[in-house]
Design a protein around this motif. Structure first.
Motif, mmCIF file in Angstrom:
data_model
loop_
_atom_site.group_PDB
_atom_site.id
_atom_site.type_symbol
_atom_site.label_atom_id
_atom_site.label_comp_id
_atom_site.label_asym_id
_atom_site.label_seq_id
_atom_site.Cartn_x
_atom_site.Cartn_y
_atom_site.Cartn_z
ATOM 1 N N HIS A 418 -4.610 8.257 -71.348
ATOM 2 C CA HIS A 418 -4.568 8.292 -69.882
ATOM 3 C C HIS A 418 -5.924 8.621 -69.270
ATOM 4 O O HIS A 418 -6.126 8.455 -68.078
ATOM 5 N N THR A 419 -6.833 9.143 -70.068
ATOM 6 C CA THR A 419 -8.138 9.507 -69.507
ATOM 7 C C THR A 419 -9.245 8.544 -69.906
ATOM 8 O O THR A 419 -10.331 8.593 -69.361
ATOM 9 N N THR A 420 -8.973 7.699 -70.890
ATOM 10 C CA THR A 420 -10.031 6.789 -71.340
ATOM 11 C C THR A 420 -9.419 5.525 -71.911
ATOM 12 O O THR A 420 -8.211 5.481 -72.192
ATOM 13 N N GLY A 421 -10.257 4.523 -72.107
ATOM 14 C CA GLY A 421 -9.744 3.241 -72.586
ATOM 15 C C GLY A 421 -9.793 3.080 -74.085
ATOM 16 O O GLY A 421 -9.133 2.234 -74.670
ATOM 17 N N ILE A 422 -10.590 3.865 -74.736
ATOM 18 C CA ILE A 422 -10.748 3.678 -76.173
ATOM 19 C C ILE A 422 -11.291 4.956 -76.787
ATOM 20 O O ILE A 422 -11.814 5.825 -76.082
ATOM 21 N N GLN A 595 -13.040 21.056 -58.288
ATOM 22 C CA GLN A 595 -11.672 21.365 -58.694
ATOM 23 C C GLN A 595 -11.613 22.303 -59.893
ATOM 24 O O GLN A 595 -12.032 21.950 -60.986
ATOM 25 N N PHE A 596 -11.055 23.494 -59.663
ATOM 26 C CA PHE A 596 -10.761 24.368 -60.802
ATOM 27 C C PHE A 596 -9.563 23.789 -61.576
ATOM 28 O O PHE A 596 -9.528 23.798 -62.779
ATOM 29 N N TYR A 597 -8.610 23.318 -60.816
ATOM 30 C CA TYR A 597 -7.395 22.737 -61.401
ATOM 31 C C TYR A 597 -7.404 21.237 -61.199
ATOM 32 O O TYR A 597 -7.848 20.730 -60.171
ATOM 33 N N LEU A 598 -6.903 20.523 -62.198
ATOM 34 C CA LEU A 598 -7.017 19.070 -62.176
ATOM 35 C C LEU A 598 -5.662 18.386 -62.005
ATOM 36 O O LEU A 598 -5.480 17.254 -62.413
ATOM 37 N N ASP A 599 -4.728 19.102 -61.387
ATOM 38 C CA ASP A 599 -3.388 18.511 -61.258
ATOM 39 C C ASP A 599 -3.356 17.300 -60.338
ATOM 40 O O ASP A 599 -2.452 16.485 -60.410
ATOM 41 N N GLU A 600 -4.365 17.169 -59.504
ATOM 42 C CA GLU A 600 -4.407 15.989 -58.628
ATOM 43 C C GLU A 600 -4.954 14.764 -59.352
ATOM 44 O O GLU A 600 -4.938 13.665 -58.817
ATOM 45 N N GLU A 601 -5.515 14.976 -60.537
ATOM 46 C CA GLU A 601 -6.048 13.853 -61.307
ATOM 47 C C GLU A 601 -4.927 13.333 -62.201
ATOM 48 O O GLU A 601 -4.607 13.923 -63.237
ATOM 49 N N GLY A 602 -4.346 12.205 -61.787
ATOM 50 C CA GLY A 602 -3.126 11.726 -62.431
ATOM 51 C C GLY A 602 -3.234 11.514 -63.929
ATOM 52 O O GLY A 602 -2.402 11.992 -64.714
ATOM 53 N N ARG A 606 -1.198 13.627 -66.826
ATOM 54 C CA ARG A 606 -0.279 13.014 -67.804
ATOM 55 C C ARG A 606 -0.708 13.341 -69.230
ATOM 56 O O ARG A 606 0.114 13.618 -70.088
ATOM 57 N N SER A 607 -2.023 13.329 -69.485
ATOM 58 C CA SER A 607 -2.502 13.685 -70.831
ATOM 59 C C SER A 607 -2.055 15.086 -71.206
ATOM 60 O O SER A 607 -1.553 15.323 -72.307
ATOM 61 N N ILE A 608 -2.243 15.992 -70.262
ATOM 62 C CA ILE A 608 -1.900 17.388 -70.548
ATOM 63 C C ILE A 608 -0.400 17.541 -70.775
ATOM 64 O O ILE A 608 0.041 18.229 -71.698
ATOM 65 N N GLU A 609 0.375 16.858 -69.969
ATOM 66 C CA GLU A 609 1.829 16.960 -70.133
ATOM 67 C C GLU A 609 2.261 16.475 -71.526
ATOM 68 O O GLU A 609 3.029 17.137 -72.211
ATOM 69 N N ASP A 619 0.695 27.019 -74.023
ATOM 70 C CA ASP A 619 1.300 26.443 -72.832
ATOM 71 C C ASP A 619 0.196 25.801 -72.002
ATOM 72 O O ASP A 619 -0.508 26.482 -71.262
ATOM 73 N N LEU A 620 0.051 24.502 -72.141
ATOM 74 C CA LEU A 620 -1.084 23.836 -71.506
ATOM 75 C C LEU A 620 -0.844 23.566 -70.033
ATOM 76 O O LEU A 620 0.256 23.198 -69.631
ATOM 77 N N HIS A 621 -1.873 23.759 -69.245
ATOM 78 C CA HIS A 621 -1.816 23.364 -67.832
ATOM 79 C C HIS A 621 -3.132 22.690 -67.472
ATOM 80 O O HIS A 621 -3.995 22.511 -68.333
ATOM 81 N N THR A 622 -3.311 22.339 -66.222
ATOM 82 C CA THR A 622 -4.491 21.525 -65.873
ATOM 83 C C THR A 622 -5.705 22.365 -65.489
ATOM 84 O O THR A 622 -6.747 21.814 -65.154
ATOM 85 N N GLY A 623 -5.594 23.665 -65.556
ATOM 86 C CA GLY A 623 -6.729 24.510 -65.190
ATOM 87 C C GLY A 623 -7.490 25.011 -66.400
ATOM 88 O O GLY A 623 -7.105 24.743 -67.546
ATOM 89 N N PRO A 624 -8.556 25.768 -66.139
ATOM 90 C CA PRO A 624 -9.295 26.390 -67.234
ATOM 91 C C PRO A 624 -8.363 27.344 -67.971
ATOM 92 O O PRO A 624 -7.636 28.103 -67.342
ATOM 93 N N GLN A 625 -8.339 27.301 -69.251
ATOM 94 C CA GLN A 625 -7.478 28.199 -70.004
ATOM 95 C C GLN A 625 -7.996 28.340 -71.418
ATOM 96 O O GLN A 625 -8.791 27.531 -71.896
ATOM 97 N N TRP A 626 -7.549 29.381 -72.073
ATOM 98 C CA TRP A 626 -8.006 29.660 -73.438
ATOM 99 C C TRP A 626 -7.185 28.869 -74.444
ATOM 100 O O TRP A 626 -5.958 28.989 -74.487
ATOM 101 N N VAL A 627 -7.875 28.062 -75.222
ATOM 102 C CA VAL A 627 -7.231 27.324 -76.297
ATOM 103 C C VAL A 627 -7.932 27.728 -77.593
ATOM 104 O O VAL A 627 -9.087 27.361 -77.801
ATOM 105 N N PRO A 628 -7.284 28.497 -78.424
ATOM 106 C CA PRO A 628 -7.973 29.018 -79.617
ATOM 107 C C PRO A 628 -8.419 27.890 -80.554
ATOM 108 O O PRO A 628 -7.747 26.862 -80.634
ATOM 109 N N PRO A 629 -9.549 28.111 -81.230
ATOM 110 C CA PRO A 629 -10.017 27.084 -82.168
ATOM 111 C C PRO A 629 -8.956 26.815 -83.222
ATOM 112 O O PRO A 629 -8.298 27.749 -83.699
ATOM 113 N N GLY A 630 -8.786 25.568 -83.548
ATOM 114 C CA GLY A 630 -7.785 25.222 -84.550
ATOM 115 C C GLY A 630 -6.477 24.785 -83.919
ATOM 116 O O GLY A 630 -5.601 24.263 -84.597
ATOM 117 N N THR A 631 -6.354 24.995 -82.588
ATOM 118 C CA THR A 631 -5.168 24.481 -81.901
ATOM 119 C C THR A 631 -5.105 22.977 -82.144
ATOM 120 O O THR A 631 -4.067 22.408 -82.441
#
Ligand code: MGD
Ligand code: MGD
Ligand code: SF4
Ligand code: SF4
Ligand code: SF4
Ligand code: SF4
Ligand code: SF4
Ligand code: MO
Lengths: 772, 231, 356
Positions: A418-422, A595-602, A606-609, A619-631
């Motif tokens: 949803h964010t890129t073509g290839i 934009q801190f949050y990217l919920d307006e970027e369709g 969708r990618s995050i969902e 629990d992923l959302h569209t804002g800055p958040q901590w994602v530990p390495p190895g996730t």
């Protein structure tokens, strides 16, 4: 834009040339401005009756001005152009060339270059003349189109000096498949964050000279620079009393010059950034007016960072809480004259989109965007579209075709569709599925970039590979048509590749040069190659320009300089542009704000969902958040306890120039290993890791991962942390310099699931293989 | 006698890129694997993360007292009156390597022919060139700028008449030079102490970049001189 | 913060042996030149002893003096070849009176010293090898006559030499002048000592003295050892020479030991690097060999030599005395060369020290 204005700001070079106007006027191909007159103090040897010509360095494609001395068709000396926007520290300053730029002199006369077109006949590559090669390419292209459709052909053109490839493959041949270096293999995670948040790709380059505070965040500014204006600009800033902070697991040449080096745990940048945000918010050091008026999603951000204390981050990053707090305070206090330079260090790991998002949030917080000393919204020259200038009615044969990634359900497992073509790593799979059947590669070798073993197989399977290249390697040897390209010093070029960032922080500029020497052997400029293909395909009417220079002339329609004029001066400084450009045009985001949050970027949402469903732990959302390495991606474990990562050296550009002797020799000397017969890259490892495995500098070692292994020479050093081993990429199987190890041969297709960026942090083990 | 030329080096501005080594080789048409007339050495100390590294770029310093010239048996080395540049007449060199023993900087190099060659301040092109040439001129007077200086990415190396180099140097460096640091053969800037900010939390003003504050540090540094200067 | 550039790191690597900078020919040259001097001194002193004691021309003095001159000529020749082999342009070196014009250079001075010593040693040797007295004498040291005889020229040469033989006063002068040149081989020490930046070398008294004492000891020792191979008897005079050789060897050990403490106390980076390379690995082993060689020569030379010189040598001791002297002087010969090898291998210099 206007000559009058430009005349005022045009500096030393221009006035210098005006004085010696007669000589300039007579300058033609190769120039005829004698470097030296008879009054010289020197032994007149090769330089004695050489002519001067200019270039715009294309070794790393960042276009520093080059001045070359040409004697009887041979380049005998090469140096920088004073005051050049990319190659100097600014007006009136010394122009230089870095080791790569200097090595273009060697490249110009390198006997190992491909100097003849080749086509595949009865399974073998054989020499052909140009017409034959164009005809052959056209026949094969038409056959591919008829049999499978043009949409199965991938345009993988990289560092072209012309945008014509987009026209030929997109508009005319009609394929929607396009892979770009910057987006997919370079800093995809950060690229995506930057674009969606509103800082664009400007987030790589700070307004250095005006900065009081510079954070090189996973950036090695003094070794991997996009034009020498970068290190020069930072040195200027340091001289002016600015502070330099480096966030990097490795002690790089940039860390050598830093006031503060934060030896961060790899892939934990998000934690550091969130904690800095926490401090800045908590201590009310943020730019309230900017946040209020120009940002989107701040309240949610404030909540997100509420519990991200420096102590919390310390556990994850390995940095002292006091240091984190202090850097945050200093950064915010120095803002807006405080900038963060970030590129691949937080752009090339599996969690890099999320991590970079947390870092960029700091820019919105302190309001350093397009303000002096902060991030700069660079502006390139106002080029015209030559097709519009000539009223050419271009078809768009790719219109309405959907890239395979979005078209077929096989790829629904990839949230980044949803964010890129290839995605670079996924192309072998698409080849296997028959969705990609051919490829045009220009100045690009996918075999260095990731998932190499799969790519090697994909090359075997592809029906048609057309390359425009200069050296033999497993890509070019696998091709069906090999077009040998002239190098930049052998052709007329107008720099239109991101010609924005430079030492002139307030001016637009344009740079061009004419061929300094004849193309070596039977090589041609990329423009002529694309035009040749187009004519053979029957599209000649769309490309009426007889040369790249003529095409460039039309690009300059809106600028009061002709191609010839710019080329004669090498560069021209154009009009000024102000800061805070967002005040006029807003941010180019869905909300028109940062934009801190990217919920307006369709697409992003969708990618995050989709991804959220795939990873139950976070629990992923569209804002800055901590994602530990190895996730996502690898984490070192018992069997593969080391972090293997690949690096750049100041001597080489990507995987392109490792074959040249001067830089490679200095690379070996820097490591004290020049006396070895081995001519490959080195595996840098910490003494602790080396001792544990009985490894010493100069030993041959095997790097093993789940995917396979490779052999490389060890270099033991304290510049890298225990547990973190690195090797310079661009060597080994698949590259033109086959000695050493292709770092991506042990890569298993690890990818950032949000951006499709190749993830280069691989879990590995290293053992001694004997040898020297 | 004309004014002596010399080199200036600022490790704070050197990014360790080796452009100087390569540009020297290319200017003088020397093979990539020949010994460098200008070398870049990377000095390091300490253990991760307390690790430090400094690049140092060096060539022949055209020493005012030219120890190499003093020992050269056939008088092949000349300390030129007119500009202080030290050149070699390869038609006299016997290839004894004695100059390399005597040189404090390891500047003389020897090719396959066994004859000495080294930096000639770009007075000519190629090994042995420059010998017997007229006095070096400044770039503004039409002289060739030394290639390494011309291509130093960090603008860390400078070359020119002694008075000019002293003027370009920081107060500390110029004063140390006057006091005989490095035997007054070259001016080297002291490494600016970019000390970690957090180590002196209360008095962060102490961490000023001392390149801008030569005066305050001079006395203290001079007392150290005897201890750490050598060669 | 202090950082040091050590430019010539090749010094401490074993690579140098193949590198043209510092191949083995250099220590060999520096060594053999002084050995030639030591052997010459042995020969010349034996000539004076013979005259003073009025011994006959078949005595041990004659053997020692002939062997001394012979060793001197061969060593000087070896030194010359070693240095030539190291040069890039031989012919310019051979034309040294034309090319070597820098008389401040120890190489120029040294070349003259070595050439003069060689010429004088050859003259002395020829005067002792040929002529009526030599023709009638015996002793193994006369072996070169055999070659000349093969060429059928022996009579002619014998007659010619007797004709040109200078009177005694002239001979005395010749040997005095020769001895001065022999002592002048101390120049080899100055060749290194003037290199100011290498802490291991830049000792203008220590290094030349050490080179002289150790080289002369080896010259005496090797002359004695060769003589001993053919003459089994340890006469009192022989004992005297052995004692002198032993004492010089001991003095060398003392000088080297003093230098060692100096180096250990010097904490400039280059000195520290030299010291650590000399106390570690192969070089440390070499240091032990050198110390052992000097010590054994001291003990053997002084004990056996003094015993013999004072006539207190028992028969049983005399039987093993010969091999012991040959062995210990042989080791001394190796150690003294090794000393120079070590001095080159462990040399370091600090051209630029960058500091805060
Ligand atoms: N000499 C040279 N210069 C170049 C190029 C080249 O190939 N050669 N390429 C050009 C191009 S295309 C690009 S994209 C740029 C790249 O420019 P940079 O991004 O500045 O280049 P790198 O050297 O890849 O620096 C990445 C740094 O990130 C660090 N790093 C690795 N993992 C992490 C991590 O998890 N967190 C943090 N904070 N840091 C990490 C690495 O140690 C490394 O020092 O360089 C450009 N300039
Ligand atoms: N393993 C690994 N791979 C990486 C990166 C990394 O950090 N690690 N970094 C990535 C990044 S940031 C980027 S931007 C990309 C860049 O990637 P690219 O720009 O695509 O560079 P290479 O893949 O090295 O392209 C090299 C190809 O160019 C050819 N070539 C060399 N000289 C010339 C010439 O003069 N003309 C033409 N036409 N061809 C020439 C070479 O023969 C070779 O086939 O690499 C990415 N790949
Ligand atoms: S940074 Fe170096 S390689 Fe890149 S364009 Fe400039 S001179 Fe060329
Ligand atoms: S640096 Fe060395 S070669 Fe140059 S003048 Fe000084 S002593 Fe001579
Ligand atoms: S090598 Fe040549 S230049 Fe050097 S001292 Fe010997 S003769 Fe002189
Ligand atoms: S001045 Fe010229 S010869 Fe000397 S190091 Fe610099 S480039 Fe080389
Ligand atoms: S070119 Fe300048 S910055 Fe680069 S290594 Fe040489 S001295 Fe240092
Ligand atoms: Mo990149």
């Amino acid at each position: 834009m206007s000559k009058n204005e430009a005349g005022e700001v045009a500096l030393s070079r221009r006035s210098l040339l005006k004085v010696s106007g007669a000589a300039v006027g007579a300058m033609s191909l190769g120039g005829c401005l004698g470097v030296l007159d008879d009054e010289t103090d020197r032994d007149l040897d090769r330089l004695g009756d050489a002519d001067v010509a200019y270039g715009n360095c294309w070794m790393c494609h960042h276009a520093c001005g080059q001045e070359v001395a040409v004697n009887d068709g041979t380049i005998v000396d090469i140096t920088g152009v004073d005051g050049h926007p990319r190659g100097s520290a600014g007006p009136g300053r010394e122009g230089t060339l870095c080791p790569k730029g200097l090595a273009e002199m060697e490249k110009a006369h390198d006997p190992d270059r491909i100097t003849q077109p080749y086509i595949r006949e009865d399974g073998e590559l054989r020499q052909a003349d140009w017409d034959e090669a164009f005809e052959y390419a056209a026949t094969r292209l038409k056959a591919l189109d008829e049999q499978y459709g043009a949409e199965t052909f991938l345009n993988a053109a990289s560092w072209a000096t012309t945008n014509l490839h987009g026209i030929v493959w997109g508009n005319l041949y009609g394929t929607p498949e396009r892979i770009g270096r910057g987006r997919h293999v370079c800093f995809g995670g950060a690229h995506l964050s930057g674009n969606l948040m509103g800082v664009g790709t400007h987030m790589r380059f700070v307004d250095y000279q005006n900065a009081d505070y510079i954070i090189a965040w996973g950036r090695n500014l003094f070794e991997s620079f996009a034009g020498q204006w970068e290190p020069k600009g930072v040195l200027e800033a340091l001289d002016n009393g600015a502070k330099l902070v480096v966030v990097d697991p490795q002690h790089t040449p940039t860390a050598q010059k830093a006031d503060e080096w934060l030896p961060i745990e790899p892939r934990t940048d998000g934690a550091l950034a969130l904690a800095m945000g926490h401090v800045i918010v908590e201590e009310n050091l943020y730019d309230e007016a900017f946040v209020e008026e120009w940002t989107y999603g701040f309240e949610r951000y404030r909540e997100e960072v509420a519990d991200k204390t420096p102590e919390w981050a310390s556990e994850r990053t390995g940095l002292e809480p006091g240091v984190i707090r202090q850097i945050a305070v200093e950064f915010a206090e120095a803002a807006p004259a405080a900038g963060i330079a970030l590129w691949t260090g937080v752009g090339q790991y599996a969690e890099s989109q999320k991590a970079s998002q947390a870092v960029f949030a700091l820019n919105g917080l302190v309001g350093n965007i397009d303000r002096p000393g902060g991030l700069r919204f660079w502006r390139g020259p106002p080029f015209s579209n030559p097709f519009e200038v000539r009223d050419i009615d271009l078809p768009n044969n790719a219109a309405g075709k959907t890239p395979a990634l979005r078209k077929y359900e096989e790829y629904e497992k990839y949230p980044f569709r949803h964010t890129t073509g290839i995605g670079h790593n996924q192309i072998p799979e698409m080849v296997e599925n028959g969705h990609i059947r051919g490829m045009y590669c220009h100045y690009d070798n996918p075999l260095t970039d990731g998932n190499t073993q799969a790519w090697l197989e994909a090359l075997e399977e592809m029906e048609l590979i057309i390359t425009v290249d200069a050296y033999w390697n497993e890509l070019t040897r696998h091709a069906d048509v090999v077009f040998p390209e002239a190098i930049q010093l052998e052709k007329d070029t107008l720099i239109d590749y991101a010609p924005a960032w430079s030492a002139y922080h307030e001016n637009r500029w344009v740079s061009a040069s004419k061929a300094a020497v004849e193309p070596q052997g039977n090589t041609k400029p990329g423009f002529d190659i694309l035009k040749g293909i187009a004519e053979a395909m029957g599209w000649g009417e769309y490309i009426p320009w007889e040369s790249e220079a003529a095409y460039n002339e039309d690009m300059l329609a809106n600028i009061d300089y002709s191609f010839e004029e710019v080329a004669q001066e090498n560069y021209v400084i154009l009009d000024e542009f102000g800061y805070e450009q967002w005040k006029d045009s807003g941010f180019s985001t869905a909300t028109g704000r940062f934009q801190f949050y990217l919920d307006e970027e369709g697409g992003y949402r969708r990618s995050i969902e989709e991804l959220d469903e795939q990873v139950p732990d976070v629990d992923l959302h569209t804002g800055p958040q901590w994602v530990p390495p190895g996730t996502f991606g690898d984490t070192p474990d018992g069997e593969y306890p080391l972090h293997f990562y690949d690096t750049r050296a100041v001597f080489f550009a990507f995987g392109a120039d490792q074959v040249l002797d001067h830089p490679r020799e200095q690379y070996a000397r820097k490591h004290g290993l020049a006396s070895e017969e081995y001519e490959g890259n080195y595996l840098v490892m910490n003494t602790a890791d080396a001792d544990e495995r009985g490894i010493e500098t100069g030993d041959m070692v095997t790097v093993a991962t789940e995917k396979g292994d490779g052999e490389v020479m060890a270099y033991v050093s304290e510049r890298t942390p225990p547990g973190f081993v690195t090797a310079e990429f661009g060597f080994g199987q698949g590259n033109s310099k086959e000695d050493g190890m292709n770092t991506m041969i042990v890569h298993d297709g690890q990818t950032d699931p949000i951006s499709s960026q190749v993830d280069r942090h691989i879990a590995a083990e290293v053992r001694k293989t004997g040898g020297d | 006698m004309g004014e002596q030329w010399m080199f200036y080096f600022d490790p704070n501005r050197c990014i360790g890129c080796h452009a100087c080594s390569i540009s020297c080789k290319q200017r003088h048409d020397r093979d990539p694997d020949a010994e460098d007339w200008r070398t870049v050495t990377h000095l390091s100390q300490g253990e991760y993360p307390d690790f430090e590294e400094v690049p140092v770029s060096m060539s022949c310093m055209h020493c005012h007292d030219a120890p190499c010239e003093k020992v050269c048996p056939p008088n092949a080395i000349e300390k030129r009156e007119e500009d202080g540049i030290v050149t070699v007449n390869r038609d006299r060199c016997i290839g004894c390597h004695y100059c390399a023993w005597a040189c404090p900087y390891g500047a003389p190099t020897y090719g396959d022919d066994g004859l000495m060659s080294k930096c000639n301040m770009c007075l000519g092109e190629g090994a042995g060139s420059g010998h017997g040439q007229p006095a070096k001129q400044k770039p503004e007077d039409g002289g060739a700028k030394p290639s390494c200086v011309d291509n130093c990415v960090g603008e860390a190396i400078k070359a020119g008449p002694v008075s000019e180099m002293k003027a370009e140097a920081s107060g500390v460096a110029a004063e140390r030079f006057e006091n005989g640091a490095y035997e007054s053969r070259v001016i080297v800037e002291p490494i600016a102490e970019r000390a970690p900010l957090h180590e002196d939390t209360d008095e962060s003003s102490d961490t000023v970049d001392n390149r801008d504050e030569p005066a305050t540090k001079t006395e203290q540094s001079d007392t150290q001189t005897a201890g750490w200067l050598n060669g | 913060m202090t950082f040091t550039v050590t430019a010539l790191e090749v010094f401490v690597e074993f690579r140098w042996l193949s590198a043209d900078y510092w191949d083995l020919s250099i220590p060999v040259y520096l060594y053999l030149a002084v050995v030639a001097g030591g052997a010459y001194l042995t020969g010349a002193s034996a000539w004076f002893l013979r005259r003073w004691r009025g011994s006959d021309s078949n005595g041990l003095e004659t053997e020692i003096l002939r062997w001394g001159f012979l060793v001197s000529v061969l060593s000087a020749g070896g030194a010359g070849l070693a240095v030539l082999s190291h040069l890039a342009v031989y012919y310019r070196a051979i034309l040294f009176p034309v090319y070597l014009t820098n008389y401040d250079s120890w190489i120029t001075i040294g070349t003259w010293i070595l050439v003069m010593l060689s010429v004088l040693a050859i003259v002395c040797l020829v005067l002792q090898l040929f002529g009526e007295a030599a023709a009638e004498g015996d002793g193994a040291s006369r072996w070169p006559r055999w070659f000349v005889a093969k060429l059928g020229l022996l009579d002619v040469v014998d007659r010619f030499v007797d004709r040109i033989r200078p009177p005694t006063a002239g001979l005395a002068l010749l040997h005095v002048v020769g001895s001065l040149f022999a002592l002048a081989t101390i120049y080899t020490g100055f060749e290194l000592a003037i290199v100011e930046t290498v802490p291991l070398w830049n000792q203008p008294v220590l290094v030349p003295l050490l080179f002289l004492t150790s080289g002369v000891a080896a010259g005496i020792g090797s002359t004695l050892a060769v003589t001993m191979v053919f003459e089994r008897e340890i006469t009192p005079m022989f004992g005297g020479y052995a004692a002198v050789g032993g004492v010089l060897s001991g003095v060398s050990l003392l000088i080297a030991g003093y230098g060692w403490t100096q180096l250990a106390a010097n904490n400039t980076p280059a000195a520290a690097a030299s010291y650590s390379s000399l106390t570690d690995g192969l070089l440390a082993f070499g240091v032990w060999v050198v110390a052992l060689g000097f010590a054994l020569a001291l003990l053997a030379g002084v004990f056996l030599g003094l015993a013999a010189a004072t006539g207190r040598l028992t028969a049983s001791v005399e039987r093993i005395g010969g091999p012991v002297l040959i062995g210990s002087f042989g080791l001394l010969f190796v150690s003294s060369l090794l000393l120079r090898v070590l001095l080159l291998l462990a040399a370091e210099q600090d051209p630029v020290v960058v500091v805060v």
